[in-house]
Design an enzyme around this catalytic site. Structure first.
Site, mmCIF file in Angstrom:
data_model
loop_
_atom_site.group_PDB
_atom_site.id
_atom_site.type_symbol
_atom_site.label_atom_id
_atom_site.label_comp_id
_atom_site.label_asym_id
_atom_site.label_seq_id
_atom_site.Cartn_x
_atom_site.Cartn_y
_atom_site.Cartn_z
ATOM 1 N N CYS A 188 0.808 -1.220 0.000
ATOM 2 C CA CYS A 188 0.000 0.000 0.000
ATOM 3 C C CYS A 188 0.843 1.273 0.000
ATOM 4 C CB CYS A 188 -0.928 -0.006 1.209
ATOM 5 S SG CYS A 188 -1.854 -1.536 1.388
ATOM 6 N N HIS B 203 -3.182 7.633 6.337
ATOM 7 C CA HIS B 203 -3.335 6.337 5.671
ATOM 8 C C HIS B 203 -4.786 5.898 5.822
ATOM 9 C CE1 HIS B 203 -2.150 2.625 3.864
ATOM 10 N NE2 HIS B 203 -2.384 1.904 4.938
ATOM 11 N N GLU C 106 -2.035 4.528 13.774
ATOM 12 C CA GLU C 106 -1.633 5.789 13.151
ATOM 13 C C GLU C 106 -1.969 6.972 14.058
ATOM 14 O OE1 GLU C 106 -1.942 8.172 8.880
ATOM 15 O OE2 GLU C 106 -3.296 6.493 9.270
ATOM 16 N N LYS D 178 -9.622 7.761 1.779
ATOM 17 C CA LYS D 178 -10.126 6.395 1.588
ATOM 18 C C LYS D 178 -11.556 6.214 2.092
ATOM 19 C CE LYS D 178 -5.541 4.222 1.828
ATOM 20 N NZ LYS D 178 -4.716 5.388 2.236
ATOM 21 N N HIS E 293 -9.786 1.769 -0.526
ATOM 22 C CA HIS E 293 -8.336 1.612 -0.456
ATOM 23 C C HIS E 293 -7.823 1.123 -1.810
ATOM 24 C CE1 HIS E 293 -4.395 1.038 0.842
ATOM 25 N NE2 HIS E 293 -4.545 0.169 1.816
ATOM 26 N N PHE F 218 1.273 -3.430 3.949
ATOM 27 C CA PHE F 218 1.545 -4.776 4.456
ATOM 28 C C PHE F 218 3.002 -5.117 4.181
ATOM 29 C CE2 PHE F 218 -3.047 -6.588 4.043
ATOM 30 C CZ PHE F 218 -3.385 -5.959 5.219
#
Length: 417
Positions: free
Chosen positions: A165, A305, A316, A337, A342, A403
């Site tokens: 990502c 994010h 976060e 998002k 996403h 990830f």
């Protein structure tokens, strides 16, 4: 070595809430959700049956059948957003030195769509190996960058970055470095993703990463909300034209923003889960600030994010609290998002385009579906819930955490001489 300043002079986007920048930005400001039921395959046996698909996308409107035989959807998307970005940059093609123009693009999944299609066809043919001669070209992720360079004749640096990502954030950072040290005058950069397929949805379901709010897709992506249950997959692409300030000024280019900082770190807590306390996220953000010679209190806005996963959002926020302290409530904080879903490796580029629009228009788009803030997140932070706000921002940070523990933080600054 004297590093060159790097600026954004063109943007393009193909997203679940708009097939160009104007549509995308307009729907972001309106708080439009791009989520709906998946139409690409039969989802009857899948836990998740929703995603943020592109709307009204017809490949033959953009490409000939011969071209489509060579292009995975991820390459198609990248070419479309790049065409818009190059038009937006207004180059004089007769004077542009194409040897000094490169392409650095990011994708997390690449041509997985074409790979799945080929395997399904192979099985239907009783395993008779009749494959297209373009099969591997469609599957290989590097074809994305190669296709752009081939179409426009750009012979500078050309490659793909892949870090889940954070892929397009890495692409943008690499593009900045190439320009800063004088390897290129212009880099076409960004990200693309086309992964709303059985393999990807099934795989993310097995990881329990996706929302299963199938009866209410428009409210499924809800970053920072108490009732979030996973992310909603999106697809699309975004392109940014990065240019040395010297080159941009020489041709009288319009400048959206300056890229002033990049930070990176590895989250070694778990291959898919972030450190609950956000240690590596803090490291990434601190690194970006140091590279820009800025302080936490200089940041006006963080595009997070913000995926809508229970662990990721909280980690976060804890990192932001630790680094920004008392300044955190003074910033605008939002999640693109919440509307686009996403877009995996393309997400950072799509969000960077939104940031450029924010700096141009003095508007910060909302975070939608934030009905009940998670009780573990500070209640005095401004997540821009529900409606866009007018705010001049001079420094924006955007975070991308992939990830595998790939963390990237980018800093954009309003251009000043």
């Amino acid at each position: 070595m004297n590093l060159k300043r790097v600026v954004v002079t063109g943007i393009g986007a193909l997203t679940p809430i708009g097939n160009n920048v104007a549509e995308y930005w307009g729907n972001l400001l309106k708080g439009v959700s791009g989520a709906g039921h998946i139409s690409y395959f039969n989802t009857e046996n899948f836990k998740t049956r929703i995603a943020c698909q592109l709307k009204n996308y017809v490949p033959t409107d953009h490409f000939t059948n011969k071209e489509l035989s060579k292009l995975d959807r991820s390459s198609q998307y990248a070419l479309i957003s790049t065409e818009e970005a190059l038009e937006d940059a207004h180059f004089d093609w007769d004077r542009l030195d194409k040897d000094r123009v490169g392409v650095v693009f990011g994708t997390g999944i690449g041509g997985l769509t074409s790979s799945e299609e080929a395997v399904q066809q192979f099985m239907l043919q009783d395993r008779v190996p009749r494959f297209s001669p373009y099969h591997l070209l469609r599957v290989l992720a590097n074809t994305v960058a190669g296709s752009i360079a081939l179409r426009y004749g750009f012979t500078g640096p050309n490659y793909i970055t892949t870090s889940a990502c954070a892929s397009s954030a890495n692409a943008i950072s690499d593009a900045c470095y190439a320009i800063a040290i004088g390897k290129s005058d212009v880099i076409v950069t960004g990200g693309t993703e086309s992964a709303i397929i059985e393999l990807a949805v099934g795989g993310f379901n097995a990881m329990r990463a996706l929302s299963v709010r199938n009866d209410d897709p428009e409210h499924a992506s809800r970053p920072f909300d108490r009732d979030r249950d996973g992310f909603v997959m999106g697809e699309g692409a975004a392109t940014l034209i990065l240019e040395s300030l010297e080159h941009a000024k020489a041709r009288g280019a319009r400048i959206y923003a300056e890229v002033v900082g990049v930070g990176m770190s590895a989250d070694i807590y778990n291959i898919v889960a972030p450190d609950p306390n956000g240690k590596a996220a803090v490291q990434s953000m601190e690194s970006a600030l140091r590279s820009a010679d800025l302080r936490p209190e200089d940041v006006d806005y963080i595009n997070t994010h913000g995926t809508s996963t229970p662990l990721g959002d909280l980690s976060e926020c804890r990192a932001i609290a630790k680094l920004f302290g008392d300044h955190a409530p003074k910033m605008a904080i939002n999640s693109t998002k919440s509307m686009t879903g996403h877009l995996l490796g393309a997400g950072p580029a799509v969000e960077s385009v939104a940031i450029c629009c924010t700096m141009r228009d003095g508007l910060v788009h909302p975070t939608i579906n934030l009905d009940h803030l998670d009780s573990l997140i500070p209640s005095n932070w401004n997540f821009v819930p529900g409606e866009a706000i007018a705010r001049e921002v001079k420094v924006v940070m955007t975070n991308s955490f992939g990830f595998g523990g790939h963390n990237v933080s980018l800093l954009y600054k309003k251009f000043e001489e």
